[in-house]
Design a protein around this motif. Structure first.
Motif, PDB file in Angstrom:
ATOM      1  N   GLN A  92      19.419  30.578  81.733  1.00 60.64           N
ATOM      2  CA  GLN A  92      20.879  30.480  81.815  1.00 60.64           C
ATOM      3  C   GLN A  92      21.305  29.838  83.135  1.00 60.64           C
ATOM      4  N   THR A  93      20.656  30.245  84.221  1.00 63.55           N
ATOM      5  CA  THR A  93      20.967  29.661  85.525  1.00 63.55           C
ATOM      6  C   THR A  93      20.621  28.176  85.539  1.00 63.55           C
TER       7      THR A  93
ATOM      8  N   TYR B 218      22.464  36.616  85.320  1.00 64.29           N
ATOM      9  CA  TYR B 218      21.934  35.563  84.459  1.00 64.29           C
ATOM     10  C   TYR B 218      20.409  35.528  84.573  1.00 64.29           C
TER      11      TYR B 218
ATOM     12  N   VAL C  26      23.245  25.986  83.761  1.00 68.32           N
ATOM     13  CA  VAL C  26      24.433  25.754  84.582  1.00 68.32           C
ATOM     14  C   VAL C  26      24.203  24.573  85.526  1.00 68.32           C
TER      15      VAL C  26
ATOM     16  N   ALA D 292      30.552  31.213  82.915  1.00 70.30           N
ATOM     17  CA  ALA D 292      29.630  30.255  83.545  1.00 70.30           C
ATOM     18  C   ALA D 292      30.248  28.867  83.666  1.00 70.30           C
ATOM     19  N   TRP D 293      31.206  28.548  82.768  1.00 72.79           N
ATOM     20  CA  TRP D 293      31.844  27.233  82.806  1.00 72.79           C
ATOM     21  C   TRP D 293      32.609  27.008  84.110  1.00 72.79           C
TER      22      TRP D 293
ATOM     23  N   LEU E  57      24.258  33.727  90.692  1.00 72.35           N
ATOM     24  CA  LEU E  57      24.269  33.863  89.237  1.00 72.35           C
ATOM     25  C   LEU E  57      23.267  34.915  88.763  1.00 72.35           C
TER      26      LEU E  57
ATOM     27  N   PHE F 202      31.524  27.173  86.962  1.00 70.24           N
ATOM     28  CA  PHE F 202      30.671  26.513  87.952  1.00 70.24           C
ATOM     29  C   PHE F 202      30.455  25.035  87.645  1.00 70.24           C
ATOM     30  N   VAL F 203      30.777  24.613  86.420  1.00 73.29           N
ATOM     31  CA  VAL F 203      30.457  23.249  85.996  1.00 73.29           C
ATOM     32  C   VAL F 203      31.233  22.172  86.768  1.00 73.29           C
TER      33      VAL F 203
END
Length: 445
Positions: free
Chosen positions: A292-293, A288, A296, A348-349, A282, A351-352
């Protein structure tokens, strides 16, 4: 008492993962490289793994509470030294060496005291559920907390935070009573301690050398295996002559414990390997920043917290073997999801979902794995098995960071992310196989 023990596990796990989001900040501030920061992270995990067995044995001689408090003080000194580090060398001394030594002294008492203070399996599952939940949260939320502190203040403030939490633990630990008196007459196998530590260090250094020199890697791995072989041979000779070795070989005659140790090693390998891989990807590839990282990674923290705190209820309803197998299945599914969605989407979503699954899976199996191992031995062997158990787990953390880091350094922009994650999934399958081989037992055995 449980608050002090759980917080101790939290801060040590936090230390192993929070630096993952500081890679760019530390490397720029200390004028080093991503690989240099990786060495510092891996060295911290390695020092813990190498010294955890000796640390467990020292609890028998000097007492669990005394070792716990000593470890906390050494850890705090290392954290403050890291906060003031002018270069990578001092950072490694403070974070990797002193914090690693402190952790090796304080973590075995956490597991010994939890085992002794909670004698029945259900209450022990609840206690270990809290300890492992805080440990898992420390590892999973480390990137978020570290990212917030780094962004708001500085990466150095994250080490001051560790020292402050350690001070709180020292205050809370005043309520702890050692259920077993120390035995100053217990011998300590210094030769065994040196051999075990050197052997483990050589093995992990061999993995780290993979990207630089294949022949050096082979030489270090072979040398490490030979030294570990020497260690076990020395232990066997001491037992045969009636002396007490650092590690009794009788610990390895318990099939359930052996398989439980394998699952522990791979669980932490997957957790720390995934954390390092995703955090590095990331920041280096997606650009990122630290916060931000960290945001996540709240997905993994949420999943891990939800499943860890259900440990007592799950222990009543399901066998330990079932829980560990289920945890590996869910975690491997999470890794596969991370690979597929990260490739398909740039948001980024993506990775969720995968991180949530990994958190849920790890939270389900961390507690039963520990319970299987600790419950396999009587009180007089808790010092030995706790040191061995924590050494195996932290060695898994070292392997996870070393393996994933070595693959990533080879080329983040050339599919190394997918290669690292696929490797972690394959290792997870080994853990699933070990869990399937655990003896079928009742829920409370």
């Amino acid at each position: 008492m449980l608050a002090a023990l759980a917080l101790a596990q939290f801060i040590c796990s936090f230390a192993g993962s929070n630096m993952n989001v500081m890679i760019n900040d530390i490397s720029e501030d200390l004028d080093t490289t991503v690989q240099g920061v990786q060495v510092a992270i891996t060295a911290f995990l390695l020092v813990m793994a190498a010294l955890m067995i000796p640390g467990g044995r020292l609890t028998d001689r000097y007492g669990r509470k005394r070792c716990f408090l000593t470890g906390l003080i050494v850890y705090a000194i290392g954290a403050l030294l890291s906060a003031a580090a002018p270069g990578l060398g001092v950072l490694i001394l403070g974070n990797s060496i002193l914090e690693g030594i402190g952790t090796a002294l304080l973590i075995p008492p956490v597991y010994i005291l939890t085992t002794l203070l909670y004698p029945d399996v259900t209450s022990r599952a609840r206690a270990f559920g809290v300890v492992m939940a805080l440990g898992g949260i420390g590892a999973a939320a480390g990137p978020l907390i570290g990212g917030l502190i780094t962004t708001a203040i500085s990466w150095r403030a994250a080490f001051v935070f560790q020292a402050l939490v350690t001070a709180v633990i020292v205050l809370l630990s005043r309520r702890i009573d050692d259920p077993l008196p120390p035995d100053p007459t217990r011998s300590f196998d210094t030769v065994g301690a040196v051999l075990s530590a050197v052997g483990l260090v050589l093995v992990v250094m061999g993995i780290l050398a993979t990207d630089d020199n294949v022949w050096l890697m082979i030489a270090l791995l072979v040398l490490g295996v030979l030294v570990l072989g020497w260690f076990f041979r020395s232990a066997r000779a001491k037992e045969a002559s009636g002396r007490e070795p650092l590690l009794s070989l009788s610990l390895f005659r318990n099939r359930a414990s052996n398989l439980g140790l394998v699952t522990q090693n791979i669980q932490w390998l997957v957790l720390m390997g995934t954390s390092f891989t995703v955090a590095a990807y990331l920041q280096v590839v997606r650009g990122y920043d630290a916060i931000q990282t960290g945001v996540v990674f709240t997905a993994a923290t949420s999943g891990l917290l939800a499943s860890s705190l259900s440990a007592e209820r799950l222990a009543r309803r399901y066998a330990q073997r079932t829980l560990i197998m289920s945890g590996f299945v869910v975690s491997i599914a999470g890794i596969v999801t991370l690979i597929i969605l990260a490739r398909a989407y740039s948001t980024a979503w993506a990775f969720v979902p995968g991180l949530v699954l990994i958190g849920l899976g790890l939270g389900v199996m961390l507690t039963p794995s520990v319970n299987v191992v600790q419950s396999s031995f009587p009180e007089e062997q808790q010092g030995e098995i706790s040191g061995l158990s924590r050494s195996v787990s932290n060695l898994g953390s070292s392997f996870g960071t070393a393996i994933a880091g070595t693959i990533l350094v080879a080329g983040l922009s050339k599919g190394a992310y997918a290669a690292a994650m696929i490797t972690l999934a394959a290792i997870g399958l080994i853990g699933l196989t070990a869990a399937a081989l655990l003896p079928r037992a009742s829920r409370t055995s």
